[in-house]
Design a protein around this motif. Structure first.
Motif: not given
Lengths: 392, 294
Positions: A349, A352, B99-100, B102-103
């Motif tokens: 995580g 990202f 995407l951020v 998602v992290g």
């Protein structure tokens, strides 16, 4: 869509434009520009030397097998780099195409293991030992190879045509592809009698007649996947240099302008989407024999996201970034997740968050900065082709 | 008759949860272009807030009443934290926010696993929610009815805030034309933050309903996030009425298909139908007319 959202969907590529001051048309015949043009080839050559010469001679069979797995992910990553980095399409469902190739190959291997006229073992175990008709053609090796290319091409073309022609783009596109990955893995899990369900397809014995337990066959499998990765890098390098590659980047950065110039942006993007799908499928087809398994967890939404992670880390718009990033993430996953299983998720995580927050163009975007710091020639021999300017 | 009413009523309840999950998404997406994949984890945070509230207040009836505002505030604050710490630096790159987040979702899931354990915890509904009412021969659980009432109340409250409060006017102005709103003295940064708080809080309220129906689970957000996004896509971005209709349609459709074929085929067909629907209406059910090219 509201005005703000419409404008917003155009903005994301404002940032990637930043490190591209070299829009001056290349003067092909002066020596330094010749050097620049072929620099990417030097980079590919270095990667080829490492993967094809160094690795098979110095890594153990186990490590080589792992590297083969990372290479199959890297194949998918090269396609993502094309579709996302150059085409601006965030493809969150590449696992589907990876899975199409993987399952096609796995079905062939299962049928090969079962022998002519017999059905795969799991169908006896879970079902009533009858094989669905669509398995039958996969007994043939040539048909399987054809399907590995044709299946993802047809699926991505139909889906891409339906979505892109209606000018659905940006986040919509990303979400639809992710929904596809979710639906695909759910479908696989539910059809245990036809596809092995949650466990997927495993315990293969032969690969086109060659014993998979033979170390030479394993090594050759690795050489095939690494060789195909190099081939795809060369294809993508040529694509990026071509008129098409310029059109693709132009579509990413200013779709409306391209439309007004008389091109159909949907067609341009569709080509990148289909090529990316085929590359993912080829990667999946080699993943199955190397890893010895293909299951819904290799093709679902989470797996698709991890394919994106490597591309984001390496540098989406660069030539070598996606492939090297995918190999790095694959390596990190198998080493870190063994030692720290829970921390790995935080790390994943965090990767990202950190990469997209601070390095939106990945590690590759550091190179031009580095180059500016150190003297020019001496440094860009190291990893010259990962420089976005050189391949743009 | 039973074969029709059962999936219809169950589907309406699914639609209600999807509505609560999708409202936050459509607000942040419509206003800021931010795609918040962590919104599913705000549902999860709301579910855990309900669980914790029930551990503190043993009376099941009182704890649910307390849990609704608690879940709203907890999830809302998480959303605010996300906006302040990460999202605000990424407004120029909306696609990257996907995407951020998602992290962020991965981190939140693992946090929930570490704090509450990988197994889910049950939440016991109050006695008045345990029964069922008979609708055309189908015993409709009160919990589903409660979910629908909760979702409609939340939608009504949000609609009222947007329509009547001065703050709601500022949100609508920012959605329609950010630059013009700024020149009129609207602090769009402040508006963005409060929108994030509201949207995440609504997901938290959805979490209360989920906790009552199926208990808590660290990964429950992943189940709802994709259908919720399909709702946003089909309903039209930033449109409350479109979101309402799309959520209800997706919920009922899923329930019927699950009843007729199977849960996984239902997902596949729902996805295919959304793609087909986008052929007819690429901008969703309801749109704001603009002269933009997109």
């Amino acid at each position: 869509m509201t005005t703000t959202a419409a404008e917003a969907s155009e903005v994301p590529h404002a940032a990637p434009k930043a490190p591209e001051p070299s829009v001056v048309p290349p003067k092909r015949f002066s020596p330094p520009d010749l050097f620049r043009t072929y620099c990417p080839l030097v980079g590919i050559g270095i990667v080829a030397l490492v993967l094809l010469v160094w690795a098979p001679n110095s890594l153990t069979a186990f490590r080589l097998g792992n590297l083969g797995k990372y290479c199959s992910w890297a194949l998918a990553a090269v396609g993502i780099g094309l579709a996302w980095g150059r085409g601006g399409m965030l493809v969150l469902g590449q696992g589907v195409f990876f899975g199409l190739g993987g399952y096609a190959m796995a079905m062939h291997m299962k049928l090969e293991a079962a022998g002519p006229g017999n059905v795969p073992d799991f169908m006896v175990l879970y079902g009533d030992a009858t094989m669905p008709g669509w398995w039958e053609p996969f007994r043939s090796g040539p048909f399987t190879l054809f399907a590995i290319i044709a299946l993802p091409a047809v699926v991505s073309f139909v889906l891409g045509y339906a979505i892109l022609k209606r000018r659905v783009k940006g986040a919509y596109f990303a979400i639809l592809t992710q929904a596809l990955a979710v639906a695909f893995s759910a479908l696989l899990i539910a059809t245990i009698k036809q596809t092995g369900g949650f466990n997927g397809l495993n315990t293969f014995t032969t690969f086109f007649g060659h014993n998979l337990y033979d170390p030479t066959v394993k090594k050759n499998l690795y050489l095939i996947v690494a060789g195909l990765l190099i081939l795809c890098l060369v294809i993508v390098w040529q694509l990026y240099r071509s008129r098409y590659g310029e059109l693709l980047v132009a579509t990413r950065d200013a779709e409306e302008r391209i439309r007004f110039l008389g091109y159909d942006p949907a067609n341009i993007k569709l080509v990148a989407f289909v090529v990316a799908a085929i590359m993912a499928s080829v990667g999946g087809a080699l993943f199955a024999p190397i890893a010895g398994i293909i299951s819904p967890s290799n093709v679902g939404a989470t797996a698709s996201i991890m394919m994106i992670a490597g591309v984001a880390l390496g540098g989406r718009a660069s030539l070598l970034g996606p492939a090297l990033g995918a190999i790095a993430v694959g390596y990190g996953q198998s080493t870190l997740s063994e030692q720290f299983p829970t921390q790995w998720t935080y790390f994943q995580g965090g990767l990202f968050i950190v990469v997209l927050l601070f390095l939106p163009l990945g590690v590759a975007s550091l190179l031009p900065k580095l180059k500016a710091l150190v003297s020019r020639r001496s440094t860009n021999m190291d990893v010259p082709s990962a420089d976005p300017e050189a391949v743009a | 008759m039973d074969a029709l009413t059962t999936p219809f009523l169950t589907g309406t309840a699914i639609g209600a949860i999807l509505l609560l999950a999708a409202l936050g998404l459509t607000l942040t997406f419509g206003q800021m272009g931010v795609i918040n994949m962590a919104n599913g984890e705000f549902l999860m945070a709301g579910a855990y807030a309900t669980y914790v509230t029930q551990q503190v207040i043993s009376s099941t009836g009182l704890s649910i009443v307390v849990a609704i505002p608690v879940a709203f505030v907890v999830a809302g604050l998480l959303g605010l934290l996300l906006e302040v710490s990460i999202i605000q630096w990424m407004y120029r790159r909306p696609l990257d926010t996907l995407l951020v987040t998602v992290g962020v979702a991965l981190v939140l899931q693992q946090l929930a696993k570490d704090i509450f354990g990988a197994q889910g915890d049950p939440v016991s509904p109050p006695s008045w929610m345990r029964g069922s009412i008979n609708v055309f021969g189908y015993d409709w659980p009160h919990r589903q009815l409660f979910t629908i009432v909760l979702a409609l109340a939340a939608l009504g409250a949000l609609g009222a805030v947007l329509k009547y409060s001065s703050f709601g006017r500022q949100i609508r102005a920012t959605v329609q034309n950010r630059e013009l709103a700024e020149t009129m003295g609207v602090s769009t940064r402040k508006v963005d933050r409060i929108t994030f708080f509201l949207g995440s809080g609504l997901a938290g309220v959805g979490g209360v309903a989920i906790a009552l129906i199926s208990g808590t689970n660290p990964t429950l957000g992943t189940t709802y996030i994709i259908p919720a996004f399909l709702v946003v896509v089909a309903g039209g971005v930033g449109q409350l009425n479109g979101t309402l209709i799309a959520a209800w349609a997706v919920g009922v459709l899923t329930a019927f298909l699950t009843d007729w074929i199977s849960g996984s085929m239902a997902q596949v067909i729902t996805f295919a139908l959304v793609v087909v629907f986008l052929q007819i209406r690429p901008q969703g059910l309801f749109t704001v007319r603009t002269r933009g090219l997109a």
